[in-house]
Design an enzyme around this catalytic site. Structure first.
Site, short mmCIF file in Angstrom:
data_model
loop_
_atom_site.label_atom_id
_atom_site.label_comp_id
_atom_site.label_asym_id
_atom_site.label_seq_id
_atom_site.Cartn_x
_atom_site.Cartn_y
_atom_site.Cartn_z
N THR A 67 -6.23 24.82 47.00
CA THR A 67 -4.79 25.10 46.92
C THR A 67 -4.15 24.53 45.65
OG1 THR A 67 -4.37 23.09 48.18
CG2 THR A 67 -4.49 25.14 49.44
N GLY B 253 -5.15 22.49 41.47
CA GLY B 253 -6.07 21.86 40.53
C GLY B 253 -7.41 22.56 40.34
N ARG C 251 -5.16 22.52 53.18
CA ARG C 251 -4.23 22.37 54.30
C ARG C 251 -2.97 23.20 54.13
NH1 ARG C 251 -3.77 16.08 53.61
NH2 ARG C 251 -3.79 16.95 51.49
N ASP D 261 -7.96 20.65 57.77
CA ASP D 261 -7.98 19.32 57.16
C ASP D 261 -9.42 18.81 57.20
OD1 ASP D 261 -7.80 16.53 56.71
OD2 ASP D 261 -5.76 16.47 57.53
N VAL D 262 -10.00 18.51 56.04
CA VAL D 262 -11.41 18.09 56.01
C VAL D 262 -11.65 16.77 56.75
CG1 VAL D 262 -11.97 19.30 53.84
CG2 VAL D 262 -11.26 16.89 53.76
N TYR E 75 -10.75 4.02 45.60
CA TYR E 75 -11.03 5.36 45.07
C TYR E 75 -12.38 5.35 44.36
CZ TYR E 75 -10.79 9.68 42.43
OH TYR E 75 -11.09 10.93 41.90
N LYS F 3 -15.93 7.48 45.18
CA LYS F 3 -16.63 8.36 44.22
C LYS F 3 -18.04 7.81 43.92
CE LYS F 3 -13.68 11.70 43.90
NZ LYS F 3 -14.02 13.08 44.32
N PRO G 146 -15.62 14.47 36.39
CA PRO G 146 -14.61 14.55 35.34
C PRO G 146 -13.91 13.22 35.08
CG PRO G 146 -14.24 16.19 37.09
CD PRO G 146 -15.18 15.16 37.62
N THR H 122 -3.81 17.71 36.76
CA THR H 122 -3.69 18.54 37.97
C THR H 122 -2.58 17.89 38.81
OG1 THR H 122 -5.27 17.17 39.16
CG2 THR H 122 -6.19 19.04 37.94
P1 NDP Z 1 -5.32 18.20 43.20
O1 NDP Z 1 -4.44 17.22 43.89
O2 NDP Z 1 -4.70 19.11 42.21
O3 NDP Z 1 -6.12 19.07 44.29
C1 NDP Z 1 -6.73 18.44 45.38
C2 NDP Z 1 -7.16 19.48 46.41
O4 NDP Z 1 -7.79 18.78 47.51
C3 NDP Z 1 -6.00 20.26 46.99
O5 NDP Z 1 -6.35 21.62 47.10
C4 NDP Z 1 -5.80 19.67 48.38
O6 NDP Z 1 -5.37 20.67 49.28
C5 NDP Z 1 -7.24 19.26 48.72
N1 NDP Z 1 -7.25 18.24 49.77
C6 NDP Z 1 -6.83 16.96 49.68
N2 NDP Z 1 -6.92 16.36 50.89
C7 NDP Z 1 -7.40 17.29 51.76
C8 NDP Z 1 -7.68 17.30 53.14
N3 NDP Z 1 -7.50 16.20 53.90
N4 NDP Z 1 -8.15 18.43 53.71
C9 NDP Z 1 -8.32 19.54 52.97
N5 NDP Z 1 -8.09 19.60 51.65
C10 NDP Z 1 -7.60 18.50 51.05
O7 NDP Z 1 -6.47 17.32 42.51
P2 NDP Z 1 -7.72 17.72 41.57
O8 NDP Z 1 -7.90 19.17 41.50
O9 NDP Z 1 -7.57 16.94 40.34
O10 NDP Z 1 -8.89 17.04 42.42
C11 NDP Z 1 -10.01 17.75 42.91
C12 NDP Z 1 -11.17 16.78 43.01
O11 NDP Z 1 -11.48 16.29 41.71
C13 NDP Z 1 -10.93 15.54 43.87
O12 NDP Z 1 -12.10 15.26 44.59
C14 NDP Z 1 -10.64 14.44 42.83
O13 NDP Z 1 -10.99 13.18 43.33
C15 NDP Z 1 -11.57 14.88 41.73
N6 NDP Z 1 -11.28 14.39 40.38
C16 NDP Z 1 -10.05 14.59 39.79
C17 NDP Z 1 -9.82 14.15 38.51
C18 NDP Z 1 -8.51 14.29 37.81
O14 NDP Z 1 -8.25 13.52 36.86
N7 NDP Z 1 -7.67 15.23 38.17
C19 NDP Z 1 -10.90 13.52 37.72
C20 NDP Z 1 -12.13 13.35 38.45
C21 NDP Z 1 -12.30 13.80 39.71
P3 NDP Z 1 -4.22 20.49 50.38
O15 NDP Z 1 -3.30 19.41 49.94
O16 NDP Z 1 -3.59 21.84 50.48
O17 NDP Z 1 -4.98 20.16 51.62
C1 8X3 Z 2 -10.00 10.82 38.60
C2 8X3 Z 2 -10.17 10.21 37.25
O1 8X3 Z 2 -10.03 8.01 35.98
O2 8X3 Z 2 -8.06 8.72 37.22
O3 8X3 Z 2 -11.17 10.71 39.34
O4 8X3 Z 2 -9.98 7.87 38.37
S1 8X3 Z 2 -9.52 8.63 37.23
#
Ligand code: NDP
Ligand code: 8X3
Length: 254
Positions: A12, A14, A35, A61-62, A154, A158, A184, A189
């Protein structure tokens, strides 16, 4: 040839949203989850209107074990043959020293990033084993390679994703299933907005004075990892903005 199927959790926003569009562009049928139902509906519409592929939206919800199992068990027959699972749903909540951390935030991160990933994978892996085919791509982070100040829980989640990726690769080895991770660094996002609980001003700070990664960069990487020939498995990709060396060292332009 029958179209391949990819299931992407957290589509939904990022990375997940960008990956759904990328795989659809490459002719995959896509299962999108999250969600926020209205976001799933909007993405389903967009993909169906743009590409000649099918989309299945699953709103759950996961963290909810029974909900995950019931939803995935009830997938229509035509969608059961999932070729690629991308465990992407995840989040950071809060940024504070461990001695001051909010235990509710800890639970949310552990339940989503570790237990949620496990619930999803446990439901999907047996089908892949039965078919002797499949690819799981876990979205880790540079935070799963090195701990950083106030990252504590966090980072721990990871690090767990890193360990689970390695474990899955070993256990699934006899079953011809590829297991990869993409880790990443700083990417713009909704991640920071979620981490800072909706504080948009604070959420901007990490992305100031640096050309951060964009969701499309991760989508490109995921598609590259997924599209290697059958004999090639990419174990792990660390991807950062050019201005970031690792979890700690970020060069900000002044
Ligand atoms: P966003 O917040 O943009 O997207 C996160 C997504 O996860 C949303 O679609 C959200 O959907 C979903 N989500 C969160 N909690 C739940 C839940 N309980 N059940 C179902 N879906 C859930 O973040 P990003 O795209 O940046 O993050 C994606 C992944 O990348 C994550 O695992 C994050 O830890 C990881 N990451 C991100 C980085 C960054 O700097 N952005 C860097 C490294 C890793 P909804 O709320 O609709 O449920
Ligand atoms: C997201 C990247 O560096 O903000 O996983 O933790 S950081």
């Amino acid at each position: 040839m029958e179209r391949k199927i990819v299931l992407i959790t957290g589509a939904t926003a990022g990375f997940g949203r960008a990956m759904a569009i990328k795989f659809a562009e490459h002719n995959y049928n896509v299962i999108i989850t999250g969600r926020r139902k209205e976001r799933l509906d909007e993405l389903e519409e967009l993909i169906k209107n743009t590409y000649e592929v099918n989309v299945l939206s699953l709103c759950f919800d996961v963290r909810k074990r029974a909900e995950v199992k019931d939803t995935l068990d009830a997938i229509p027959h035509a969608w059961k043959r999932i070729d690629i699972l991308i465990n992407n749903a995840g989040l950071a909540v809060g940024l504070s020293t461990i001695q001051e951390g909010d235990i509710d935030d800890w639970e949310t991160m552990i339940d989503t990033n570790i237990k949620g990933l496990l619930y999803i994978s446990r439901a999907i892996m047996p089908g892949m084993v039965e078919r002797n085919s499949g690819h799981i791509i876990n979205i880790g982070s540079v935070a799963g390679k090195e701990a950083y100040l106030k990252g504590n829980i966090y980072c721990a989640t990871k690090f767990a994703v890193d360990a689970l990726t390695k474990s899955m690769r070993i256990d699934l080895l006899p079953h011809n299933i590829k297991v990869s991770s993409i880790c990443p660094g700083l990417a713009e996002t909704e991640f920071s907005l979620v981490r800072f609980k909706g504080d948009a001003e604070r959420a901007k700070v990490p992305y100031q004075n640096i050309d951060a990664l964009m969701a499309e960069d991760i989508a490109d990487t995921a598609y590259f990892v997924a599209s290697r020939p059958p004999h090639v498995c990419i174990s792990d990709v660390i991807i950062t903005p050019t201005g970031q060396a690792n979890a700690h060292d970020i060069f900000k332009k002044v």
